[in-house]
Enzyme design. Structure first.
Site, short mmCIF file in Angstrom:
data_model
loop_
_atom_site.label_atom_id
_atom_site.label_comp_id
_atom_site.label_asym_id
_atom_site.label_seq_id
_atom_site.Cartn_x
_atom_site.Cartn_y
_atom_site.Cartn_z
N ASN A 60 28.13 44.88 38.39
CA ASN A 60 28.47 46.35 37.65
C ASN A 60 27.34 46.58 36.90
O ASN A 60 26.83 45.71 36.12
CB ASN A 60 29.92 46.18 37.04
CG ASN A 60 29.97 45.06 36.00
OD1 ASN A 60 29.87 43.80 36.39
ND2 ASN A 60 31.00 45.06 35.16
N CYS A 71 30.29 50.39 39.46
CA CYS A 71 31.13 49.19 39.83
C CYS A 71 30.31 48.39 40.68
O CYS A 71 29.28 48.74 41.49
CB CYS A 71 32.41 49.51 40.55
SG CYS A 71 33.50 50.23 39.57
N GLU A 73 31.13 46.79 43.61
CA GLU A 73 31.47 46.91 44.67
C GLU A 73 30.67 48.10 45.51
O GLU A 73 29.90 48.04 46.52
CB GLU A 73 32.93 47.28 45.07
CG GLU A 73 33.82 46.08 44.65
CD GLU A 73 34.35 46.57 43.36
OE1 GLU A 73 33.74 46.84 42.52
OE2 GLU A 73 35.67 46.18 43.02
N CYS A 109 38.66 48.98 42.26
CA CYS A 109 39.20 50.39 41.68
C CYS A 109 39.42 51.35 42.84
O CYS A 109 38.93 51.15 44.06
CB CYS A 109 38.12 50.80 40.74
SG CYS A 109 36.73 51.55 41.32
N1 THU Z 1 34.12 47.27 37.59
C1 THU Z 1 33.83 47.08 38.81
O1 THU Z 1 32.74 46.40 38.71
N2 THU Z 1 34.66 47.10 39.97
C2 THU Z 1 35.67 47.72 40.13
O2 THU Z 1 36.57 47.80 40.94
C3 THU Z 1 36.49 47.89 38.87
C4 THU Z 1 35.77 47.87 37.51
C5 THU Z 1 33.54 47.46 36.45
C6 THU Z 1 33.14 48.59 35.80
C7 THU Z 1 33.14 48.22 34.52
O3 THU Z 1 31.59 47.79 34.17
C8 THU Z 1 33.86 47.16 34.00
O4 THU Z 1 34.33 46.52 35.56
C9 THU Z 1 35.10 47.31 33.38
O5 THU Z 1 35.62 48.47 33.61
#
Ligand code: THU
Length: 154
Positions: A60, A71, A73, A109
């Protein structure tokens, strides 16, 4: 007419993963070190096992204008779209570290699931997703329909 969807997934332990699954999960764990997450302090790592056996990592990447960040992914999937254009993703592994540095559960997410759905549809073969929860519990989905039934399409 009432209908029902059955979602199939595998729940297993870290020790139950096969060699290639373990390799992509280890890469996702490594990728947590590259997260830029000064706002959430939640370090997410993702890794893709590509069709040629290569690994592509993502983490992220946050921004002070919060929605501008991305994110782990999607960082990995879009990176593979450039470095391995047109190649299928066999497996995607996801893991996260909480602010204390402990590995914790990471389920993707909705926006990431939508991007996974389109990648799977483009490649025409199932993309497996491994979500780490703990050493004793990993969730393995054999395709994106299991994570995103009724995803958007045109
Ligand atoms: N985040 C991800 O990297 N992947 C997800 O599927 C959900 C959330 C990250 C976004 C943000 O930098 C941190 O997690 C907190 O939400």
């Amino acid at each position: 007419m009432e209908k029902e969807i059955i979602i199939k997934y595998r729940e297993c332990r870290l020790a139950d993963l096969d060699e290639s699954e373990r390799r992509v999960l280890d890469a996702a764990i490594e990728a947590t070190d590259t997260a830029y997450a000064p706002y959430s302090n939640f370090h997410v790592g993702a890794a893709l096992l590509m069709d040629d056996g290569k690994i592509v990592k993502g983490s992220n990447q946050e921004n002070v204008a919060y929605p501008s960040g991305l994110c782990a992914e999607r960082t990995a999937l879009f990176s593979a779209g450039v470095s391995h254009s047109g190649m299928a993703v066999r497996t995607l592994a996801i893991v996260a570290r909480n602010p204390e540095g402990k590995l914790v559960a990471a389920l993707p997410c909705g926006a990431c699931r939508q991007v996974m759905a389109e990648q799977q549809s483009r490649q025409g073969s199932p993309m497996r997703v491994i979500c780490y929860c703990s050493d004793e519990k990993l969730l393995v989905f054999e395709n994106i329909e299991s994570l995103l039934p009724f995803g958007f399409d045109m």
